[in-house]
Design an enzyme around this catalytic site. Structure first.
Site, PDB file in Angstrom:
ATOM      1  N   CYS A  73       0.780  -1.229   0.000  1.00  0.00           N
ATOM      2  CA  CYS A  73       0.000   0.000   0.000  1.00  0.00           C
ATOM      3  C   CYS A  73       0.818   1.288   0.000  1.00  0.00           C
ATOM      4  CB  CYS A  73      -0.980  -0.006   1.166  1.00  0.00           C
ATOM      5  SG  CYS A  73      -0.372  -0.809   2.647  1.00  0.00           S
ATOM      6  N   HIS A 129      -1.608   6.887   4.839  1.00  0.00           N
ATOM      7  CA  HIS A 129      -0.522   5.899   4.901  1.00  0.00           C
ATOM      8  C   HIS A 129       0.743   6.326   4.160  1.00  0.00           C
ATOM      9  CE1 HIS A 129       0.451   1.313   5.276  1.00  0.00           C
ATOM     10  NE2 HIS A 129       0.926   2.022   6.285  1.00  0.00           N
ATOM     11  N   LYS A 304      -0.495 -10.198  -2.205  1.00  0.00           N
ATOM     12  CA  LYS A 304       0.062  -8.912  -1.800  1.00  0.00           C
ATOM     13  C   LYS A 304       1.447  -9.151  -1.194  1.00  0.00           C
ATOM     14  CE  LYS A 304      -0.848  -5.470   1.831  1.00  0.00           C
ATOM     15  NZ  LYS A 304      -1.803  -5.050   2.882  1.00  0.00           N
TER      16      LYS A 304
END
Length: 576
Positions: A73, A129, A304
């Protein structure tokens, strides 16, 4: 392609998006899901989940069939907002931890800052983030006029606390104001309601908006509460026998409903005709392991955190009134997350010569192309997947070839996971026609692609990945050595051609060596004990203080107190 069709495409590109060709610059609504897998939407052909709103939007616009993001991310979001590979910003390593004094460096201008130069109002709803240990690194100081959401990688869907490393703290903000009073409200609904409010306000304002709806969905929640969803929604997924998968289905269902509500808000406020909508994910799903959400990238390989296709080839679709219902709904050329900044900047009327040092390329004409010959508009033959110099990981895609070197966590995320094929589920054309998106598009466009069964079937077929290789001479095991794939013949990365295609391997290794020579060393660092929420009223917050003022509005000074920064910012956007 003859000169006639080419002219049509160029005119379409102009009318589609460019403010230099029309007085009305487009509103831009960018919906970013978190950890949504390739196999978690209907338009990729295999999913057992229900996403009628996302699918309807995709069939009506343009599906980016070969869209790539970063493996996790923080790097993906850095690439999105800067138009640069993470190795240019030092953000190529592990995602930000909550008390890590690290952030997207201030010397990199962001997408919302570029769009503000063009007169846009800019809003971030949801996840940031990208660092927050000092107020100068938070969204309001990096180009966003407003932020309603959270700073870290995830929070609980209902309590809005993040639990990590034996610490727990609240993390939900409106600007600089904590939103503890919203505890108990479902995060997907809260972010959608804020988006609806901003769209309604945009209808009363002459300036266009850039709205980044950065969802928590469908990332896992806190450990022990990995799947959180409104209880009433689980009933519709009784056909899914895997309990965790059915819970995840309810989370995806709420994400899909959010997309429907956003489109409805645009239609209700008469903004749909002049809005560019993007729906995509920051990376692939995490079927198992750390922060598992039971999403699925199947039949793509990997999860991921990995550079296998399942980690980085993500779902993506674009819709705009001018591309609505075109015969060709799929863009098959390469598209990378860094391409959004120049693409959207040009869409907003910006001059691409204003941009420098970008790895991204404007794909405006590619999106507008009617699909007759994608190769004429294929601006990319190469994508740097990543170089993590600390973990010894690297990967690159060049045309149909893909080269990987280095294994993550000893290969534990590098297999094929999430084969949730379900004989009890039948894809429903009727649900597409009844979706909120279909209802709202129909008010403007009487002819809907989802009413054409042959069209929908063809698009699903085009985006369904088949893994037919049975006789594999050499399997890929990155623990043992590099891997080379021909993705055109082997999209599921089953056969390692490294030994027999050494000429290709040498070329790709040389390209990676060039990127390594250009690396900005990654900024990952040790956690700061001063960031512990116990020291800050049980909240994750900018623990080193600093100023929230933007570079072009207020001086940056280490001595600026939190109180004075609030006073300074009050005059800018009227938060207080």
């Amino acid at each position: 392609m003859s000169s006639g069709p080419l002219l049509v495409v160029l005119v379409l590109a102009c009318s589609l998006l460019s403010a230099r060709c029309a007085p009305n610059r487009p509103h831009i609504v960018f919906i970013l899901a978190d950890d949504l897998g390739w196999n978690d939407v209907g338009f990729t052909g295999n999913s057992d989940l229900q996403t009628p709103n996302i699918d309807t939007l995709a069939y009506s616009g343009r599906i980016l069939s070969h869209y790539y993001a970063q493996p996790t991310c923080t790097p993906s979001r850095a690439a999105l907002l800067t138009g640069k590979y993470p190795i240019r910003t030092g953000m190529q390593g592990y995602p930000l931890s909550p008390s890590e004094p690290r952030a997207l460096p201030l010397d990199h201008k962001t997408l919302p800052e570029y769009l503000k130069d063009l007169g846009y109002q800019t809003h971030l709803v949801g996840k940031w983030h990208l660092g927050y240990y000092d107020w100068k690194f938070t969204p309001l100081a990096r180009g966003f006029d407003t932020h309603f959401g959270y700073m870290n990688g995830f929070v609980g869907y209902y309590d809005h606390y993040m639990n990590a490393k034996n610490m727990s703290g609240h993390d939900f903000w409106r600007g600089t104001q904590q939103q503890k009073h919203l505890k108990g409200r479902y995060m997907t609904d809260l972010l959608t309601e804020e988006t609806e409010r901003l769209i309604e306000a945009a209808a009363e304002n002459e300036n266009p908006i850039f709205l980044l709806l950065s969802h928590l969905a469908v990332h896992s929640g806190n450990p022990g509460k990995d799947h959180e969803y409104p209880e009433d929604d689980i009933k519709r997924f009784s056909y899914i026998k895997d309990e965790n998968r059915s819970k995840y289905a309810a989370m995806v269902w709420n994400l899909d409903k959010s997309v429907g509500r956003v489109v409805k808000a645009l239609a209700k406020n008469d903004l749909l005709d002049n809005t560019l909508i993007v729906v995509t994910s920051d990376n692939g799903a995490q079927t198992r392991g750390l922060y598992a959400n039971d999403g699925s990238n199947y039949p793509l390989r990997g999860l991921k955190f990995t550079m296998f296709e399942g980690g980085i080839r993500t779902v993506a679709a674009v819709w705009n009134a001018q591309i609505h219902g075109q015969e060709y709904a799929s863009l098959t050329s390469l598209f990378h997350v860094t391409d959004w900044l120049p693409t959207l900047y040009e869409a907003a009327g910006g001059d691409l010569t204003d941009l420098s040092g970008m790895d991204g390329k404007s794909q405006l004409t590619s999106i507008a192309n009617d699909g007759e010959n994608d190769s004429q508009y294929n601006l990319r033959s190469e994508i740097l997947l990543n170089v993590d110099e600390r973990l010894g990981l690297s990967g690159i895609r060049y045309k149909n070839w893909k080269y990987l070197n280095g294994s993550y966590l000893n290969g534990s995320y590098e297999d094929h996971f999430g084969d949730y094929r379900n004989e009890l589920y039948t894809y429903s054309m009727a649900d597409l026609a009844k979706s909120e998106v279909a209802k709202d598009l129909k008010t403007k466009f009487p002819s809907l692609p989802v009413n054409n069964k042959a069209h929908v079937s063809e698009i699903r077929r085009e985006n369904t990945i088949q893994c037919d290789k049975k006789d594999v001479r050499s399997k890929c095991n990155l623990v043992e050595g590099p891997c080379l794939f021909n993705l055109h013949l082997d999209p599921c990365e089953q056969e390692n051609l490294y030994s027999e295609e050494q000429d290709i391997a040498i070329i790709l290794q040389a390209k990676l060596d060039t990127y390594r020579s250009q690396i900005t060393p990654q900024l990952n660092t040790v956690d700061d004990p001063a960031g512990n929420p116990k020291l800050h009223n049980d909240s994750w917050m900018p623990w080193r203080g600093g100023s929230i003022c933007r570079r072009d509005q207020c001086p940056r000074s280490a001595a600026t107190t939190f109180f004075s920064s609030k006073l300074c910012f009050a005059g800018v956007i009227g938060i207080f």
